[in-house]
Design an enzyme around this catalytic site. Structure first.
Site, PDB file in Angstrom:
ATOM      1  N   GLY A   1       0.850  -1.211   0.098  1.00 47.36           N
ATOM      2  CA  GLY A   1      -0.098   0.038   0.070  1.00 47.36           C
ATOM      3  C   GLY A   1       0.891   1.318  -0.063  1.00 47.36           C
ATOM      4  O   GLY A   1       1.969   0.984   0.489  1.00 47.36           O
TER       5      GLY A   1
ATOM      6  N   CYS B   1       6.013  -0.105   7.484  1.00 48.95           N
ATOM      7  CA  CYS B   1       5.590   1.003   6.744  1.00 48.95           C
ATOM      8  C   CYS B   1       6.727   1.443   5.983  1.00 48.95           C
ATOM      9  O   CYS B   1       7.976   1.473   6.455  1.00 48.95           O
ATOM     10  CB  CYS B   1       4.989   2.138   7.715  1.00 48.95           C
ATOM     11  N   LEU B   2       6.649   1.812   4.821  1.00 47.65           N
ATOM     12  CA  LEU B   2       7.771   2.342   3.783  1.00 47.65           C
ATOM     13  C   LEU B   2       8.317   3.532   4.348  1.00 47.65           C
ATOM     14  O   LEU B   2       9.391   3.883   4.137  1.00 47.65           O
ATOM     15  CB  LEU B   2       7.355   2.453   2.421  1.00 47.65           C
TER      16      LEU B   2
ATOM     17  N   GLN C   1       2.918   9.928   1.352  1.00 46.45           N
ATOM     18  CA  GLN C   1       4.352   9.153   1.436  1.00 46.45           C
ATOM     19  C   GLN C   1       5.249   9.646  -0.022  1.00 46.45           C
ATOM     20  O   GLN C   1       6.467   9.358   0.131  1.00 46.45           O
ATOM     21  CB  GLN C   1       3.990   7.562   1.441  1.00 46.45           C
TER      22      GLN C   1
ATOM     23  N   HIS D   1      -2.412   7.248   7.120  1.00 43.20           N
ATOM     24  CA  HIS D   1      -1.394   8.151   6.233  1.00 43.20           C
ATOM     25  C   HIS D   1      -2.145   9.486   5.919  1.00 43.20           C
ATOM     26  O   HIS D   1      -1.387  10.727   6.149  1.00 43.20           O
ATOM     27  CB  HIS D   1      -0.835   7.600   5.243  1.00 43.20           C
TER      28      HIS D   1
ATOM     29  N   HIS E   1      -4.398   1.360   7.593  1.00 44.80           N
ATOM     30  CA  HIS E   1      -2.934   1.747   7.467  1.00 44.80           C
ATOM     31  C   HIS E   1      -3.095   2.944   6.508  1.00 44.80           C
ATOM     32  O   HIS E   1      -2.308   4.264   6.797  1.00 44.80           O
ATOM     33  CB  HIS E   1      -2.097   0.797   7.236  1.00 44.80           C
ATOM     34  N   GLU E   2      -3.448   2.909   5.185  1.00 45.57           N
ATOM     35  CA  GLU E   2      -3.209   4.039   4.284  1.00 45.57           C
ATOM     36  C   GLU E   2      -3.964   5.121   4.765  1.00 45.57           C
ATOM     37  O   GLU E   2      -3.746   6.180   4.625  1.00 45.57           O
ATOM     38  CB  GLU E   2      -3.490   3.369   3.117  1.00 45.57           C
TER      39      GLU E   2
END
Ligand code: NI
Length: 193
Positions: A46, A106-107, A51, A152, A148-149
């Protein structure tokens, strides 16, 4: 399609509440394409627009919505692959219930895995890449990915889930990492988003 740089904590854009998309046009569609390319290259399951440095309510996932349901199934060995792309613009959670805890990565928060309590089932409404509204239900791990997204685009990341002490320790390590590059203690594994 371009692969975009991924912003990492403590970049301030990751703490902003992202603004809704007013018009779904070619600019937004190009961003969606670039975000998908960036997610697959990472690789991640995702990715949200903040991000990649864009504070707008846009996200992509590599988990599918089939027949208005997103739920992990037997044949989902392709989850995370290009076969499964879901794009959401201005997503809203309409319903939520149940509980699930999942170890999330997480990236934008490298080398950290945190167990997070989430809703087990959510109903989400969003716009597609043509500006058309659609609605779906997500369950289990796939519901976790969307939550999660959506965090963000609300300016929340995994570091906000840590205790003050652990957060300070992590951010100290992360500052060193940003300064020196990825180190030898690159031991976090699992799905990242
Ligand atoms: Ni993330």
């Amino acid at each position: 399609m371009a692969i975009l740089p991924i912003y990492e904590v403590p970049h301030p854009i990751l703490k902003q509440v992202a603004k809704p998309v007013a018009v779904v046009d070619d600019r937004v569609r190009t961003l969606l394409d670039d975000m998908a390319a960036t997610m697959y290259a990472a690789p991640g399951i995702g990715l949200a627009a903040p991000q990649v440095g864009v504070s707008e309510r846009i996200l992509v996932t590599a988990v599918p919505v089939r027949e208005a349901i997103s739920e992990e199934q037997e044949e989902d060995e392709e989850a995370g692959s290009k076969a499964y792309l879901t794009e959401l613009i201005n997503p809203e959670i309409l319903e939520q219930e149940g509980a699930i805890t999942f170890d999330e990565g997480c990236l934008s928060v490298p080398d950290l895995v945190v167990p997070i309590d989430r809703w087990e089932r959510i109903v989400v409404r969003a716009l597609d890449r043509h500006g058309e509204p659609f609605q779906f239900e997500a369950r289990g791990f796939y519901a976790v990915v969307f939550q999660h997204e959506i965090d963000h685009i609300d300016g929340k990341t995994l570091v906000d889930r840590l205790s003050a002490l652990k957060r300070a320790m992590y951010l100290k390590k992360q500052k060193k990492r940003l300064r020196d590059g990825p180190g030898s203690d690159d031991d976090a594994a699992g799905a990242t988003a």
